[in-house]
Enzyme design. Sequence first.
Site, short mmCIF file in Angstrom:
data_model
loop_
_atom_site.label_atom_id
_atom_site.label_comp_id
_atom_site.label_asym_id
_atom_site.label_seq_id
_atom_site.Cartn_x
_atom_site.Cartn_y
_atom_site.Cartn_z
CD GLU A 35 -2.81 1.27 2.36
OE1 GLU A 35 -2.87 0.35 3.20
OE2 GLU A 35 -3.48 2.31 2.42
NE ARG A 260 4.81 -8.13 10.95
CZ ARG A 260 4.10 -7.47 10.03
NH1 ARG A 260 3.08 -8.03 9.44
NH2 ARG A 260 4.40 -6.23 9.72
CE LYS A 270 3.21 -0.08 4.79
NZ LYS A 270 2.55 0.09 3.49
#
Length: 561
Positions: A35, A260, A270
């Site tokens: 994104e 992850r 983020k």
Amino acid sequence: MEYHEPKSNFIREIIDKDLASGKFGGRVHTRFPPEPNGYLHIGHAKSICLNSGIARDYAGKFNLRFDDTNPSKEDQEYVDSIIEDVKWLGGDFGDRLLFASDYFQAMYDWAVALVKKGKAYVCDLSAEEIRRHRGTPTEPGRDSPFRSRPVAENADLFERMRKGEFPDGSRVLRAKIDMAHPNLNMRDPVMYRILHAEHHRQGGAWCIYPMYDWAHGLEDSMENITHSICTLEFENHRPLYDWFLDALGIYHPQQLEFARLNLSNTILSKRKLLELVRDKHIAGWDDPRMPTISGFRRRGYTPSSIRAFCEEIGVAKFNSIVDLRVLENAIRSELNKTAPRVLAVLRPLKVVIDNYPQETAEELDAVNNPEDPAAGTRKLPFCREIYIEAGDFKEIPPKKFFRMTPGREVRLRYAYVVRCERAVKDAAGNITEVHCTYDPATRGGDTPDGRKIKGAIHWVSARHGVAVQVRLYDALFTKRDPEEVSEGRDYRENLNPVSLEVLNNACCEPGLTDAAAGSRFQFERLGYFFADPKDSKPGAPVFNRTATLKDTWAKIEQKGK
Ligand code: ATP
Ligand code: MG
């Protein structure tokens, strides 16, 4: 690009099985779906290496697809930086630079199809009411009063949502699944929300935007992705991913989840990285202390070292924390082979060699890279006055100190053996210079009489050396887990107050002034350094320390405790 023999992992095993059974007609097609709401970090690098590496090794395809479905947080700056970072890492997406926003019309048409099948409805509950109706893992949810709206009314309202007749937050489109489903993601999830916001690519064309769970499978399906690889948090979203594709009866990729990356002394969120940038805790997204790909690039990491790191840590199905050391070792072991050696002094202390002729300057041979005989040698100027590292002199030597101290000999790398005579101090008692004598028979550093010299130190000729700026970096967070905080505080309390040290009086051998921006060196005994690509000027490089020569982490962790 160098080629790492790929380690197998559970995802590659699944792909092997799918290829054997002909599940996707022998195709392998992966994607990386960021994104554009921030810069990419080292966790994203793991996903890029995994997805693009699989496409490469199976002679498949790899897409870079922006999941740009939330205009309020997205920006063209992020799109540009992400493209640059994926390319830099070697992620080969060919001509497949794609944007989810290009599929908005198709997604809308599919939503209309679900409405017509009675599998989606317009709900007028507020976000808060929807949350309250949702139930808990142990209690079923409650049906929305709008759940039984007739198909024609849903179709009409959804069309009017799209036309912009209703304000933000007044209505949503929901999938009609099961409010008692044991998986909360299946309790009539929201597919579209109303948001009158400009999209960075679509402008004002849309005022309804698709939610991630609805959009993601459609994007994968549109692009004929075979294996849709995501992180473990999405494991319990998979039933929904599958439900949407099955309800529409369209091409159905396989979602697979892996753990992850978490790195010690590092934050990979983020939102939090954006906070650090916004509140100026660091200089920007590409600050060399940031765990962003652009930060590592500016610090001096190479794409191959990051790929080697990703290969080394592998891919698993359980979450863990990888030690930052593993990443540092990846760049160290690469630069050890490739970086030319040079001499530089970070905190200079002047040394006068009393018995060396005043006017003489001679040139000594220095080895460019002992790991690479082809790198050859260079000439180093030497004269009566030199600089050494202030820390390499001690008036009163501690035990096992084999560097410069009065009354003892030490070897000047590539030059001579010198004997330290005395230190000169100013009125305040600070050492201002040190006096030595040299042994002319030891040119090049050898002792013809075979006497043992325990220490060797680096130096730069005071007359020929050049002043440069050097920046030293330390971990951005003092704690191994930066989220470990005292009551009422947050991760920012663990920011390392001394993560950056700027040295303006460093002095380097003269040849280094020609260092091109972006070149890498080993400063002997001090670490690997990178000529900053933004701040270096022709003839005046500025050096960032990429890594120390050895591991200094044990010390940092202790400080953090
Ligand atoms: P958010 O969705 O909260 O903005 P994100 O880090 O998930 O943050 P995306 O842009 O959605 O950001 O991530 C793109 C891809 O990178 C996703 O497929 C995601 O699974 C993967 N990814 C993100 N963080 C990590 C990580 N720490 N380790 C491995 N893969 C990651
Ligand atoms: Mg995400």
